[in-house]
Design a protein around this motif. Structure first.
Motif, PDB file in Angstrom:
ATOM      1  N   ASN A   1       1.052  -1.367  -0.056  1.00  0.00           N
ATOM      2  CA  ASN A   1      -0.051   0.074  -0.014  1.00  0.00           C
ATOM      3  C   ASN A   1       0.843   1.369  -0.155  1.00  0.00           C
ATOM      4  N   PRO A   2       1.347   1.623  -1.343  1.00  0.00           N
ATOM      5  CA  PRO A   2       2.421   2.595  -1.293  1.00  0.00           C
ATOM      6  C   PRO A   2       1.706   4.274  -0.772  1.00  0.00           C
ATOM      7  N   GLU A   3       0.319   4.162  -0.615  1.00  0.00           N
ATOM      8  CA  GLU A   3      -0.444   5.380  -0.202  1.00  0.00           C
ATOM      9  C   GLU A   3      -0.724   5.580   1.484  1.00  0.00           C
ATOM     10  N   ASP A   4      -0.098   4.560   2.170  1.00  0.00           N
ATOM     11  CA  ASP A   4      -0.172   4.564   3.635  1.00  0.00           C
ATOM     12  C   ASP A   4       0.702   5.651   3.948  1.00  0.00           C
ATOM     13  N   MET A   5       0.147   6.949   4.253  1.00  0.00           N
ATOM     14  CA  MET A   5       1.178   8.055   4.624  1.00  0.00           C
ATOM     15  C   MET A   5       1.720   7.575   6.233  1.00  0.00           C
ATOM     16  N   GLU A   6       1.057   6.901   6.810  1.00  0.00           N
ATOM     17  CA  GLU A   6       1.694   6.901   8.149  1.00  0.00           C
ATOM     18  C   GLU A   6       2.933   5.843   8.135  1.00  0.00           C
ATOM     19  N   VAL A   7       2.700   4.858   7.319  1.00  0.00           N
ATOM     20  CA  VAL A   7       4.053   4.087   6.813  1.00  0.00           C
ATOM     21  C   VAL A   7       5.113   4.823   6.320  1.00  0.00           C
ATOM     22  N   VAL A   8       4.842   5.638   5.385  1.00  0.00           N
ATOM     23  CA  VAL A   8       5.808   6.544   4.686  1.00  0.00           C
ATOM     24  C   VAL A   8       6.397   7.675   5.728  1.00  0.00           C
ATOM     25  N   LYS A   9       5.686   7.951   6.928  1.00  0.00           N
ATOM     26  CA  LYS A   9       6.248   8.673   8.058  1.00  0.00           C
ATOM     27  C   LYS A   9       7.316   7.919   8.579  1.00  0.00           C
ATOM     28  N   LYS A  10       6.791   6.569   9.038  1.00  0.00           N
ATOM     29  CA  LYS A  10       7.815   5.774   9.872  1.00  0.00           C
ATOM     30  C   LYS A  10       8.964   5.495   9.430  1.00  0.00           C
ATOM     31  N   LEU A  11       8.801   5.295   7.886  1.00  0.00           N
ATOM     32  CA  LEU A  11      10.104   4.993   6.986  1.00  0.00           C
ATOM     33  C   LEU A  11      11.002   6.208   7.287  1.00  0.00           C
ATOM     34  N   ALA A  12      10.494   7.287   7.149  1.00  0.00           N
ATOM     35  CA  ALA A  12      11.241   8.762   7.038  1.00  0.00           C
ATOM     36  C   ALA A  12      11.837   8.846   8.425  1.00  0.00           C
ATOM     37  N   THR A  13      11.518   8.566   9.559  1.00  0.00           N
ATOM     38  CA  THR A  13      11.577   8.612  10.748  1.00  0.00           C
ATOM     39  C   THR A  13      12.932   7.511  10.854  1.00  0.00           C
ATOM     40  N   ALA A  14      12.672   6.413  10.569  1.00  0.00           N
ATOM     41  CA  ALA A  14      13.554   5.377  10.711  1.00  0.00           C
ATOM     42  C   ALA A  14      14.854   5.676  10.167  1.00  0.00           C
ATOM     43  N   TYR A  15      14.676   6.142   8.864  1.00  0.00           N
ATOM     44  CA  TYR A  15      16.015   6.717   8.105  1.00  0.00           C
ATOM     45  C   TYR A  15      16.659   7.783   8.683  1.00  0.00           C
ATOM     46  N   LEU A  16      15.960   8.758   9.512  1.00  0.00           N
ATOM     47  CA  LEU A  16      16.622   9.764  10.070  1.00  0.00           C
ATOM     48  C   LEU A  16      17.182   9.239  11.294  1.00  0.00           C
ATOM     49  N   GLU A  17      16.778   8.596  12.010  1.00  0.00           N
ATOM     50  CA  GLU A  17      17.435   7.712  13.327  1.00  0.00           C
ATOM     51  C   GLU A  17      18.690   7.164  12.794  1.00  0.00           C
ATOM     52  N   ASN A  18      18.665   6.546  11.837  1.00  0.00           N
ATOM     53  CA  ASN A  18      19.913   5.849  11.316  1.00  0.00           C
ATOM     54  C   ASN A  18      20.888   6.804  10.719  1.00  0.00           C
ATOM     55  N   GLY A  19      20.494   8.150  10.701  1.00  0.00           N
ATOM     56  CA  GLY A  19      21.747   9.024  10.002  1.00  0.00           C
ATOM     57  C   GLY A  19      21.388   9.096   8.536  1.00  0.00           C
ATOM     58  N   GLN A  20      20.322   8.514   7.810  1.00  0.00           N
ATOM     59  CA  GLN A  20      20.417   8.655   6.439  1.00  0.00           C
ATOM     60  C   GLN A  20      19.532   9.729   6.032  1.00  0.00           C
ATOM     61  N   ILE A  21      20.168  10.812   5.725  1.00  0.00           N
ATOM     62  CA  ILE A  21      19.265  11.903   5.798  1.00  0.00           C
ATOM     63  C   ILE A  21      18.982  12.143   4.242  1.00  0.00           C
ATOM     64  N   GLY A  22      19.803  11.795   3.392  1.00  0.00           N
ATOM     65  CA  GLY A  22      19.374  11.880   1.962  1.00  0.00           C
ATOM     66  C   GLY A  22      18.221  10.732   1.495  1.00  0.00           C
ATOM     67  N   GLU A  23      18.012   9.463   2.118  1.00  0.00           N
ATOM     68  CA  GLU A  23      16.993   8.839   1.902  1.00  0.00           C
ATOM     69  C   GLU A  23      15.888   9.079   2.739  1.00  0.00           C
ATOM     70  N   ALA A  24      15.919   9.745   3.807  1.00  0.00           N
ATOM     71  CA  ALA A  24      14.834  10.347   4.689  1.00  0.00           C
ATOM     72  C   ALA A  24      13.953  11.308   4.012  1.00  0.00           C
ATOM     73  N   PHE A  25      14.776  12.265   2.861  1.00  0.00           N
ATOM     74  CA  PHE A  25      14.112  13.282   2.371  1.00  0.00           C
ATOM     75  C   PHE A  25      12.889  13.017   1.707  1.00  0.00           C
ATOM     76  N   PRO A  26      13.012  12.147   0.614  1.00  0.00           N
ATOM     77  CA  PRO A  26      11.814  12.087  -0.227  1.00  0.00           C
ATOM     78  C   PRO A  26      10.840  11.435   0.462  1.00  0.00           C
ATOM     79  N   PRO A  27      10.599  10.362   1.332  1.00  0.00           N
ATOM     80  CA  PRO A  27       9.310  10.057   2.151  1.00  0.00           C
ATOM     81  C   PRO A  27       8.866  11.070   3.069  1.00  0.00           C
TER      82      PRO A  27
END
Length: 205
Positions: free
Chosen positions: A57-83
């Motif tokens: 479900n690519p349109e699940d925005m809550e999961v999109v947010k969780k993905l971005a937050t996990a990237y940020l916590e892992n220091g992956q700033i570039g990967e976090a930006f799009p989601p």
């Protein structure tokens, strides 16, 4: 003949329903694993599972947010930006997410965009110290720095958090070349919050 047609229709309907159930089951399994990894601070594994969940479900925005937050916590700033950008575009009232997006813009030296995010937050929460700090950090010209100082100074009693306010102001005064006032504010920040490494570092600089 009619019975054969209806049999085929029913079989297709059950097959479609079954595929949907399998897809939902897999999505929930990936989400459960992702949330568990996140709780354990295993952020790399969490990002993998959140991405897997989004396949269903690519349109699940809550999961999109969780993905971005996990990237940020892992220091992956570039990967976090799009989601994160995608999430904020769909949920502009999520001020915490806008703060994170503004910080990424700041790190990328996209100062106007960082400033825009801070102003959007401040329109809803004028005393938000994090947004005020972002607003100040995004200021580049002497006029912008002066405006940021004035905005914070005029509300410092209402904002609270005197140590944090003094630190933010101290840095801004230093950038504005008012070194005596900068030292005064930063010494106040250290005195108010002696355990704050950020305040000690700012004063040392």
């Amino acid at each position: 003949m009619k019975r054969s047609v209806w049999t085929v229709v029913l079989l297709l309907a059950f097959a479609s329903s079954g595929c949907g159930m399998v897809r939902d089951f897999r999505r929930e399994r990936h989400l459960k694993a992702a949330d568990q990894y996140y709780a354990e601070e295993r952020y790399k594994e969490a990002t993998i599972e959140y991405r897997n969940a989004l396949h269903s479900n690519p349109e699940d925005m809550e999961v999109v947010k969780k993905l971005a937050t996990a990237y940020l916590e892992n220091g992956q700033i570039g990967e976090a930006f799009p989601p994160l950008k995608r999430y904020v575009d769909s949920n502009p009232d999520d001020l915490e997410a806008r703060q994170k997006l503004g910080t990424i813009y700041l790190m990328g030296r996209a100062f106007e965009k960082a400033r825009a995010e801070s102003e959007a937050i401040l329109a809803a929460q004028p005393l938000d110290i994090d947004a005020l700090a972002l607003y100040g950090e995004a200021a580049q010209t002497p006029e912008e720095i002066e405006a940021a100082i004035g905005r914070i100074e005029s509300q410092r009693d209402a904002i609270g958090e005197p140590g944090r306010v003094s630190r933010v102001l101290g840095v801004l005064y230093a950038r504005g070349q008012d070194i005596p006032r900068a030292e005064e504010e930063l010494r106040s920040a250290v005195s108010t919050s002696p355990d704050s490494a950020e305040s000690h570092l700012a004063l040392a600089r």
